[in-house]
Design a protein around this motif. Structure first.
Motif, PDB file in Angstrom:
ATOM      1  N   ARG A 128      35.473  32.764  31.828  1.00  0.00           N
ATOM      2  CA  ARG A 128      34.867  34.036  31.448  1.00  0.00           C
ATOM      3  C   ARG A 128      35.754  34.740  30.434  1.00  0.00           C
ATOM      4  O   ARG A 128      36.982  34.656  30.510  1.00  0.00           O
ATOM      5  CB  ARG A 128      34.714  34.952  32.670  1.00  0.00           C
ATOM      6  CG  ARG A 128      33.689  34.496  33.681  1.00  0.00           C
ATOM      7  CD  ARG A 128      32.281  34.837  33.223  1.00  0.00           C
ATOM      8  NE  ARG A 128      31.294  34.536  34.252  1.00  0.00           N
ATOM      9  CZ  ARG A 128      30.017  34.888  34.156  1.00  0.00           C
ATOM     10  NH1 ARG A 128      29.578  35.547  33.089  1.00  0.00           N
ATOM     11  NH2 ARG A 128      29.164  34.590  35.110  1.00  0.00           N
ATOM     12  N   LEU A 136      32.239  42.052  37.082  1.00  0.00           N
ATOM     13  CA  LEU A 136      31.962  40.992  38.053  1.00  0.00           C
ATOM     14  C   LEU A 136      32.773  41.200  39.335  1.00  0.00           C
ATOM     15  O   LEU A 136      32.280  40.943  40.439  1.00  0.00           O
ATOM     16  CB  LEU A 136      32.282  39.627  37.448  1.00  0.00           C
ATOM     17  CG  LEU A 136      31.347  39.165  36.323  1.00  0.00           C
ATOM     18  CD1 LEU A 136      31.901  37.909  35.648  1.00  0.00           C
ATOM     19  CD2 LEU A 136      29.945  38.904  36.866  1.00  0.00           C
ATOM     20  N   ASP A 141      31.037  39.661  42.644  1.00  0.00           N
ATOM     21  CA  ASP A 141      30.726  38.293  42.227  1.00  0.00           C
ATOM     22  C   ASP A 141      31.972  37.443  42.002  1.00  0.00           C
ATOM     23  O   ASP A 141      31.868  36.229  41.815  1.00  0.00           O
ATOM     24  CB  ASP A 141      29.888  38.303  40.944  1.00  0.00           C
ATOM     25  CG  ASP A 141      28.536  38.959  41.156  1.00  0.00           C
ATOM     26  OD1 ASP A 141      27.933  38.723  42.214  1.00  0.00           O
ATOM     27  OD2 ASP A 141      28.094  39.723  40.274  1.00  0.00           O
TER      28      ASP A 141
END
Length: 300
Positions: A128, A136, A141
């Motif tokens: 990412r 996130l 997440d």
């Protein structure tokens, strides 16, 4: 909804055969046990026990509730075991994210060390960009993200998160041999002033933080960079630099991906990426254990 504590008290009374025996098992007084059962009878609006000289027996309704209380007791015991497993890292999961160069250089050895210590924890890793990770984490997440911000320069919005410093990653400029900016530099330790790169064509990293950093760095030196290409693939960047297409910023973590004909020099003023591990303020046991691994490797 029925009070589960009262259900468990009824279960103890039926299993023990009397209020007094159940009270001894539970650590309550007989009066407290009697009050719990009476409250449950009021909740259900039906008698649950039949008293006799030697103790008590459940009514049909009482026996039915004891069956459900057995399920409740078993689930609570299972829950306690699972929490203990999580705390002792005999179970659980750890969701990691990292930007590409840290994912290639920093995390593999750390993940290997973590797995040897805690083989039962399920691990996942995704690549990412740093600016994706804070939301996130906040949304639940991710558990831990390896990110960076520039010093000086743009950083991340880490409000509500905990940042653990891991290392400084110095940024170099990659140039083709014979580039005019190399005139007057003789050793790999010689620095290149950013202002001497005003006429260079730039191969720009595609990440938003890196794009912003390049613009800020050049603006401080009094010019706007001439962008020739965008790429976050360092082997491609190396090939473009070697071919004389332009120059590029390359952090120490990615230097190993540069070809032998690429010339690397430090910048003046110095540019540094500060690498951090981002987590929620109260990390899970698995997250805390990975932070310990990362800290220990930082210390060495």
């Amino acid at each position: 909804m029925l009070d589960p504590r009262r259900l468990l008290t009824l279960r103890a009374v039926v299993r023990a055969g009397s209020m007094t025996a159940a009270a001894a098992e539970l650590g309550y007084t007989p009066s407290a046990v009697s009050q719990q059962v009476a409250a449950l009878e009021r909740e259900t609006a039906t008698p649950l026990l039949v008293r006799h000289a030697r103790g008590v027996l459940p009514t049909e309704a009482g026996a039915l509730l004891v069956e459900h209380a057995d399920v409740v007791a078993n689930r609570l015991a299972r829950a306690a075991e699972e929490v203990a497993d999580l705390t002792a890292l005999r179970a659980g999961r750890l969701r990691l994210a990292s930007f590409a160069s840290a994912g290639a250089r920093l995390l593999p050895s750390a993940i290997g060390a973590f797995r040897r210590r805690h083989p039962a924890v399920r691990l996942s890793l995704e690549l990412r960009e740093p600016d994706e990770c804070p939301d996130l984490l906040r949304d639940g997440d991710l558990d831990l993200a390896i990110t960076f911000g520039y010093v000086p320069g743009p950083g991340l919005d880490t409000e509500g998160l905990t940042a653990t410093f891991l290392s400084d990653d110095v940024v170099n400029v990659a140039l083709p041999a014979g580039d005019p900016a190399l005139e007057g530099t003789f050793t790999p330790t010689d620095e290149i002033d950013v202002s001497t790169l005003r006429d260079a064509a730039w191969i720009r990293d595609a990440g938003s933080l890196c794009r912003e950093q390049l613009v800020d760095m050049c603006a401080t030196a009094g010019f706007t960079p001439n962008i020739a290409f965008d790429s976050d693939d360092f082997p491609m960047v190396s090939g473009l630099v070697e071919s004389g297409v332009g120059v590029a910023l390359v952090p120490d973590l990615a230097v190993h991906q540069m070809g032998r004909r690429v010339v690397l020099r430090r910048l003046r003023p110095r540019v540094v990426r500060r690498i951090e591990a981002l987590t929620l303020p109260h990390p899970t046991p698995a997250t805390a254990a990975m932070l310990d691994v990362l800290r220990s490797r930082r210390a060495t």
